[in-house]
Every structure is written in C-alpha cells, then in structure tokens.
Design a protein around this motif. Structure first.
Motif, mmCIF file in Angstrom:
data_model
loop_
_atom_site.group_PDB
_atom_site.id
_atom_site.type_symbol
_atom_site.label_atom_id
_atom_site.label_comp_id
_atom_site.label_asym_id
_atom_site.label_seq_id
_atom_site.Cartn_x
_atom_site.Cartn_y
_atom_site.Cartn_z
ATOM 1 N N TYR A 28 -67.037 -33.827 -38.040
ATOM 2 C CA TYR A 28 -65.878 -33.035 -37.620
ATOM 3 C C TYR A 28 -66.336 -31.730 -36.989
ATOM 4 O O TYR A 28 -67.385 -31.188 -37.317
ATOM 5 C CB TYR A 28 -64.945 -32.762 -38.807
ATOM 6 C CG TYR A 28 -65.478 -31.822 -39.862
ATOM 7 C CD1 TYR A 28 -65.049 -30.500 -39.926
ATOM 8 C CD2 TYR A 28 -66.401 -32.249 -40.821
ATOM 9 C CE1 TYR A 28 -65.528 -29.633 -40.903
ATOM 10 C CE2 TYR A 28 -66.880 -31.399 -41.804
ATOM 11 C CZ TYR A 28 -66.435 -30.089 -41.840
ATOM 12 O OH TYR A 28 -66.910 -29.221 -42.791
ATOM 13 N N ASP A 59 -58.502 -38.849 -37.278
ATOM 14 C CA ASP A 59 -57.316 -38.254 -37.910
ATOM 15 C C ASP A 59 -56.086 -39.116 -37.708
ATOM 16 O O ASP A 59 -55.152 -39.067 -38.517
ATOM 17 C CB ASP A 59 -57.066 -36.855 -37.343
ATOM 18 C CG ASP A 59 -57.114 -36.821 -35.831
ATOM 19 O OD1 ASP A 59 -56.046 -36.724 -35.214
ATOM 20 O OD2 ASP A 59 -58.222 -36.914 -35.273
ATOM 21 N N THR A 60 -56.058 -39.951 -36.660
ATOM 22 C CA THR A 60 -54.928 -40.852 -36.460
ATOM 23 C C THR A 60 -54.943 -41.995 -37.462
ATOM 24 O O THR A 60 -53.917 -42.627 -37.701
ATOM 25 C CB THR A 60 -54.938 -41.437 -35.040
ATOM 26 O OG1 THR A 60 -56.143 -42.184 -34.855
ATOM 27 C CG2 THR A 60 -54.856 -40.339 -33.999
ATOM 28 N N THR A 87 -63.681 -36.616 -35.795
ATOM 29 C CA THR A 87 -62.391 -36.004 -35.509
ATOM 30 C C THR A 87 -62.550 -34.555 -35.067
ATOM 31 O O THR A 87 -63.523 -33.886 -35.435
ATOM 32 C CB THR A 87 -61.471 -36.047 -36.745
ATOM 33 O OG1 THR A 87 -60.202 -35.489 -36.414
ATOM 34 C CG2 THR A 87 -62.076 -35.251 -37.893
ATOM 35 N N ASN A 88 -61.599 -34.099 -34.271
ATOM 36 C CA ASN A 88 -61.479 -32.678 -33.964
ATOM 37 C C ASN A 88 -60.488 -31.999 -34.892
ATOM 38 O O ASN A 88 -60.350 -30.777 -34.861
ATOM 39 C CB ASN A 88 -60.997 -32.485 -32.519
ATOM 40 C CG ASN A 88 -61.914 -33.127 -31.500
ATOM 41 O OD1 ASN A 88 -63.105 -33.281 -31.735
ATOM 42 N ND2 ASN A 88 -61.350 -33.526 -30.372
ATOM 43 N N PRO A 126 -64.312 -30.044 -29.979
ATOM 44 C CA PRO A 126 -64.584 -31.040 -28.937
ATOM 45 C C PRO A 126 -65.856 -30.699 -28.174
ATOM 46 O O PRO A 126 -66.199 -29.529 -27.993
ATOM 47 C CB PRO A 126 -63.353 -30.929 -28.023
ATOM 48 C CG PRO A 126 -62.280 -30.314 -28.859
ATOM 49 C CD PRO A 126 -62.993 -29.397 -29.813
ATOM 50 N N ASP A 140 -63.407 -43.378 -33.905
ATOM 51 C CA ASP A 140 -63.197 -42.142 -33.162
ATOM 52 C C ASP A 140 -61.757 -41.670 -33.340
ATOM 53 O O ASP A 140 -60.871 -42.460 -33.643
ATOM 54 C CB ASP A 140 -63.497 -42.369 -31.685
ATOM 55 C CG ASP A 140 -63.800 -41.074 -30.944
ATOM 56 O OD1 ASP A 140 -63.890 -40.018 -31.612
ATOM 57 O OD2 ASP A 140 -63.950 -41.120 -29.716
ATOM 58 N N GLU A 141 -61.539 -40.358 -33.153
ATOM 59 C CA GLU A 141 -60.218 -39.753 -33.361
ATOM 60 C C GLU A 141 -59.643 -40.213 -34.703
ATOM 61 O O GLU A 141 -58.505 -40.673 -34.807
ATOM 62 C CB GLU A 141 -59.277 -40.109 -32.210
ATOM 63 C CG GLU A 141 -59.748 -39.577 -30.870
ATOM 64 C CD GLU A 141 -58.811 -39.926 -29.724
ATOM 65 O OE1 GLU A 141 -57.915 -40.762 -29.931
ATOM 66 O OE2 GLU A 141 -58.978 -39.354 -28.637
ATOM 67 N N GLU A 182 -51.013 -28.294 -33.103
ATOM 68 C CA GLU A 182 -51.306 -29.530 -32.410
ATOM 69 C C GLU A 182 -50.034 -30.311 -32.105
ATOM 70 O O GLU A 182 -50.088 -31.393 -31.535
ATOM 71 C CB GLU A 182 -52.268 -30.399 -33.257
ATOM 72 C CG GLU A 182 -53.610 -29.757 -33.484
ATOM 73 C CD GLU A 182 -54.289 -29.432 -32.180
ATOM 74 O OE1 GLU A 182 -54.922 -28.354 -32.099
ATOM 75 O OE2 GLU A 182 -54.156 -30.233 -31.249
ATOM 76 N N ASN A 210 -50.328 -41.204 -31.327
ATOM 77 C CA ASN A 210 -51.355 -42.231 -31.308
ATOM 78 C C ASN A 210 -50.874 -43.597 -31.754
ATOM 79 O O ASN A 210 -51.612 -44.573 -31.667
ATOM 80 C CB ASN A 210 -52.550 -41.783 -32.177
ATOM 81 C CG ASN A 210 -53.270 -40.620 -31.548
ATOM 82 O OD1 ASN A 210 -54.005 -40.813 -30.602
ATOM 83 N ND2 ASN A 210 -53.032 -39.421 -32.042
ATOM 84 N N ASN A 236 -49.288 -35.601 -34.095
ATOM 85 C CA ASN A 236 -50.513 -36.341 -33.793
ATOM 86 C C ASN A 236 -50.359 -37.816 -34.109
ATOM 87 O O ASN A 236 -50.845 -38.692 -33.404
ATOM 88 C CB ASN A 236 -51.682 -35.780 -34.614
ATOM 89 C CG ASN A 236 -52.109 -34.428 -34.105
ATOM 90 O OD1 ASN A 236 -51.862 -34.098 -32.961
ATOM 91 N ND2 ASN A 236 -52.751 -33.658 -34.953
ATOM 92 N N GLY A 272 -61.029 -47.241 -32.289
ATOM 93 C CA GLY A 272 -59.999 -46.216 -32.353
ATOM 94 C C GLY A 272 -58.688 -46.893 -32.670
ATOM 95 O O GLY A 272 -58.637 -48.112 -32.887
#
Length: 348
Positions: free
Chosen positions: A115, A177-178, A217-218, A118, A174-175, A4, A20, A16, A141
């Motif tokens: 998880y 992991d950031t 998260t993806n 996408p 959302d998202e 990634e 972000n 990542n 986010g």
C-alpha cells in the motif's frame, strides 16, 4: 478517504465500491473481450468445473523481472519486503526445526499487502517478487473476477485460488480495496448481496490458502478489519528517498541519450529537485524532456542534446501540475459525508 467519493451526473453519489462493481451488461462485455483475447493471445483458460455455465479466464505470466535487477525502492520499503521473503527462505527452520508450526497451522501461506501512493512501484514489485522466487504470477482485479451471472463472482474466486495452488503461482490482486473493502451493513439490492458474498468467499479462501498472495492498493484505509488481520505483512511503499531517486534517474538517463552537462551533475541536480516524486513521475519527466530537447535542437539547427536547464523546467512543470491538477480542496457537505460513510459501511 471520504475525499475519494465524487459527485457525478445530477448529483448522484458513488463510492469506490460502486465505481468498481459495474453493471451486468458491462460485465458481459468484459467476458466477451476476455474470450477474444484468449483466442488471439493464447491466454490459458482454467475452468473451475467442466459443468460450470461460465468459464473463468486467468492469465498466468512468467515474470521476466526480479527484485534485485529491476526494482528500485526506498530503504525502508525494501527492508519490509526482505522480511516477507525471509519467511519463505527460512520456512523449514522456523516451522519444522523450531517447531513453530505446532502453534501456527496456517504458516505455510504468505499474504502481503502493498500500500502507498500511486506510482511507487507496487505492481512491478509484485511481479518481481514472483520472478525472484521463480514462480508464475496470476494478475487479477475486480474486472477479472466479476461475472455476468449473479453469484458467479464467488465461484470465480474459488477457481482462481485452486488454479494458483495447482500451478504454484503467486496471486496478485490489484486495486484490492475494491475486493477487501468493508462489507455492506445495509444490504438492499442484489448487487450488495453479491459484494458481501464475494468478500466472505475471499476470506474463506485466504484461510485455506497455502501459497503466496499479494494485494496492492492506493486506499488501504478502505480495507475491512477482517482482511487486515489476515494479512501477514503490510508493506508501505514510500516515495523514493534521495538514494532511490539517484538510482531511478541513473536508470532513466540511459547511456545512449546525449547530455550537454556531465551525467553525474544531471543525476545529482534532478534527484535534489524531485523530492516527493514517485518513480512514475520521474519517468514522466524523461518523457517530457526528450522530445523537448529534440524540438529545441531542430528549431536552433544544432545537434540534439538534453540540457540540464530543460530537465529543470520539466521537473518544475510536474511540480506545478501536482499542485494545480486533480488536487481540489473543495470539501464535501455534511450530508455527502454521511451518505458516503453509509455506502462504505463506516459508522464513524
């Protein structure tokens, strides 16, 4: 997850996390955008304190979708989701009648982690989860939480948990992991300190929270262990199984669309051919085949009807794109991998 990490510009490496956490100038632009949207769309503003220099803007939405009516999931995913709902449904029995509350003081909260790949419906399911409970939802986010002032991001996190408690709203990150990524071990810049402070604040607020929070998260592998252990339900969103694909195709092939072959034949053939597709990719197939059918009908001067042959062709096209587009096998060098692990706080 090292894949990634990308090389950009003059070989500059970004992770990542760095992707972000934007510059202070971009954060300032986002703040101005939020303020404009609030004025134009009547977004509800909830300042954490009247004296605060920066007001936090949160959008509270009343969902119009529910799990039973609007969400199609694989059997395995739905079972896990129902177990999360069961904790809420049987809370009194478990924590009061059976006295489990005596050994689980934080049992009033439900922290879910969605998880998976996408396009598997994580965001829609979060909204439908809130809708099924009759609760509003606050979608967040990193863009909504970061601030143009150093140190304000943590205060924004505190504020949004307060708002969620007051409004009895479901929090959706959302998202995630950031936000829930591994804390930086080699802190050298102010922005690194800000990231660590943000994550520490989030940990504390999760401990105190008595409501419902959902993370999506993806890239679940990026989560810090401290967050993983505080989440009560980790729900993996599988790609649709055969039965789910049949339901998705049946939903997409609405009655008003003229079909050359019987609808049942369309559903069965498309479901068999689309093994490994997400719900998003199935919808993309429909977005491709409908104008294709109209264009061919216009060219041939015939009544427009979607043909099974056309649908098969676009499914093949999506499969080809899955292989050839954004699926590079180029490997990172040992030095790049080492740098990436350092940036992510991964020791092994």
């Amino acid at each position: 997850m090292i894949k990634e990490i990308f090389n950009v510009g003059n070989g500059k490496q970004i992770s990542n996390i760095e992707d972000n956490i934007v510059s202070l100038e971009k954060a300032r632009e986002r703040l101005q955008k939020f303020q404009t949207e609030r004025e134009e769309n009547s977004i509800v503003e909830h300042p954490s304190e009247k004296e605060e220099t920066l007001n936090s803007v949160f959008q509270i939405v009343q969902p119009i979708v529910t799990l039973d009516n609007d969400v199609i999931l694989s059997i395995a995913t739905r079972v896990q989701l129902d177990e999360g709902l069961a904790k809420l449904k049987f809370h009194k029995t478990i924590y009061e009648d059976w006295n489990f509350g005596s050994v689980d003081k934080q049992g009033r909260s439900v922290i879910l982690n969605f998880y998976g790949a996408p396009g598997t419906g994580k965001t829609l399911t979060a909204e439908a989860f809130a809708g099924s409970l009759g609760k509003p939802i606050i979608k967040l986010g990193i863009a909504e939480l970061e601030s143009k002032f150093m140190g304000e991001t943590s205060k924004n996190i505190q504020a949004v948990f307060k708002v969620a408690t007051e409004q009895d709203a479901v929090l959706f990150f959302d998202e995630a992991d950031t936000l829930l990524g591994k804390r930086l071990s080699s802190v050298t810049q102010g922005i690194d300190n800000e990231v660590n402070a943000m994550r520490s604040t989030l940990l504390i607020e999760l401990e105190r929270f008595n409501g419902i929070a959902i993370f999506a998260t993806n890239f679940a592998k990026n989560y810090d262990e401290a967050f993983r252990s505080r989440i009560s339900h980790h729900i993996h969103f599988d790609l649709p199984d055969l039965e789910a694909r049949k339901k998705l195709w049946a939903k997409m092939l609405v009655d008003q669309i003229p079909l050359l072959e019987p609808k049942d034949e369309f559903i069965q053939t498309a479901s068999d051919l689309s093994d490994g597709f997400s719900g998003r990719e199935i919808r993309t197939c429909m977005r491709l085949v409908l104008p294709k059918a109209l264009l061919e009908a216009e060219k041939n001067q015939e009544d427009p009807k979607v043909k099974l042959e056309q649908l098969q062709e676009v499914i093949h096209r999506i499969k080809q794109a899955k292989v050839e587009v954004a699926n590079s096998e180029t490997k990172l060098s040992a030095k790049e991998i080492s740098t990436a692990k350092s940036l992510l706080g991964v020791s092994k």
